[in-house]
Design a protein around this motif. Structure first.
Motif: not given
Length: 330
Positions: A120-121, A132-136, A149-151, A160-161
């Motif tokens: 995901i970019v 940006v709010t990450l999944p965690d 960028t992160y998976r 990891k980003v």
């Protein structure tokens, strides 16, 4: 196997299936089945397999009465052998189903793995910043002209980003899974903290300034270096020389781009220009270096770099010109 024996077994099987077989014929059926080879037995039961769905088991008392009249030591009973053949067929069907399910699982697992490995970019705009709010639950503020960028499976195995540009991180604490920010020249590892990373690819340096918590910074390449960083310290890596340095900072310059208001209290002009460079993604070229040592006090709440330059121009009497991202001060 002769045709007569085959026909006799079929007739006996019909009687067995219709529950009308007498004990004498049951013995013949038992003897005939035990004389057949596996291949002959298979051929004999091919037709029976198709019509045996309607078979209703004999009552238990009738089966017991029939067994009592048989010599149990002679050979294996036809019921057991018939059931054995049916189990072989059932096992074959189950094997086919299992292979099909295995293939389906493999395909689905492969698709899921490929999906998880996709990136995901997120790109910020040419101006301003993005959140940006990450999944965690971690938050990342991206400055202009930056990308994160992160998976797809972020947080499943690791956190990891990759960052290109500038980002301010508010990492959700998780002692079991470290949070890693990767740049082209160094990795930043944390469990939960707040820090700013400056890592534009077209710049000669990469910088990490720590606001809260603690982090480890590890350089990439042939010579690995690791520094442990405390709050109000920053690490700077020079891409040209490969030098890694650690110094104290107030984090004011490093995080000024996060707020709309830029406030300075007796700050040197070199720091004012640095804040403007960071906030607006520009580069200043200053012909008279003496101006950099002057102290400036003032507040800017304008998002337009030219409005700020006009104010500084009135204060210092310099001229300026803008050529794309380069601002020349004369």
């Amino acid at each position: 196997m002769s045709t007569n024996i085959e026909n006799e077994i079929k007739n006996l099987l019909n009687k067995f299936r219709s529950e009308t077989i007498p004990p004498e014929d049951f013995k013949k059926l038992k003897s005939g089945i035990n004389q057949l080879s596996d291949s002959d037995l298979k051929n004999s039961f091919e037709e029976e397999w198709e019509i045996f769905d309607d078979y209703k088991p004999l009552p238990q008392d009738k089966i017991q009465a029939l067994y009592q009249k048989l010599d149990k030591k002679a050979h294996i009973s036809p019921i057991i052998k018939v059931k054995k053949y049916w189990l072989q067929i059932a096992a074959s069907i189950l094997l086919i189903m299992a292979c099909g399910l295995t293939a389906l699982y493999y395909i689905q697992n492969k698709d899921m793995k490929e999906l998880a490995e996709q990136n995901i970019v997120i790109n910020s705009g040419e101006y301003g910043n993005s959140l940006v709010t990450l999944p965690d639950g971690s938050l990342v503020h991206l400055n202009a002209k930056s990308s994160l960028t992160y998976r797809q499976d972020f947080g499943h195995k690791d956190r990891k980003v990759s960052l290109s540009g500038e980002g301010y991180f508010e990492v959700k604490k998780n002692t079991e899974k470290h949070f890693i920010v990767a740049t082209d020249v160094m990795d930043i590892t944390v469990t939960g903290t707040k820090f700013n990373v400056y890592a534009y690819e077209n710049k000669d340096f990469v910088e990490m300034a720590l606001v809260e918590g603690s982090v480890n910074v590890t350089t990439k390449g042939s010579t690995h270096k690791t520094l442990s960083v405390k709050p109000n310290q920053k690490v700077t890596y020079n891409k040209l020389t490969g030098q890694l340095s650690l110094e104290e900072t107030s984090n004011k310059v490093e995080t000024a781009w996060l707020t709309k208001e830029l406030s300075f209290r007796h700050e040197k002009m070199k720091d004012v220009f640095r804040c403007l460079e960071r906030k607006f993604g520009v580069v200043f070229e200053i012909s008279n270096q003496n101006i950099l040592q002057d102290a400036y006090t003032g507040t800017f709440n304008d998002e337009n770099i030219e409005s700020i330059l006009r104010i500084l121009k009135m204060h210092y009497g310099f001229e300026y010109s803008i050529n794309e991202e380069i601002i020349t001060i004369e």
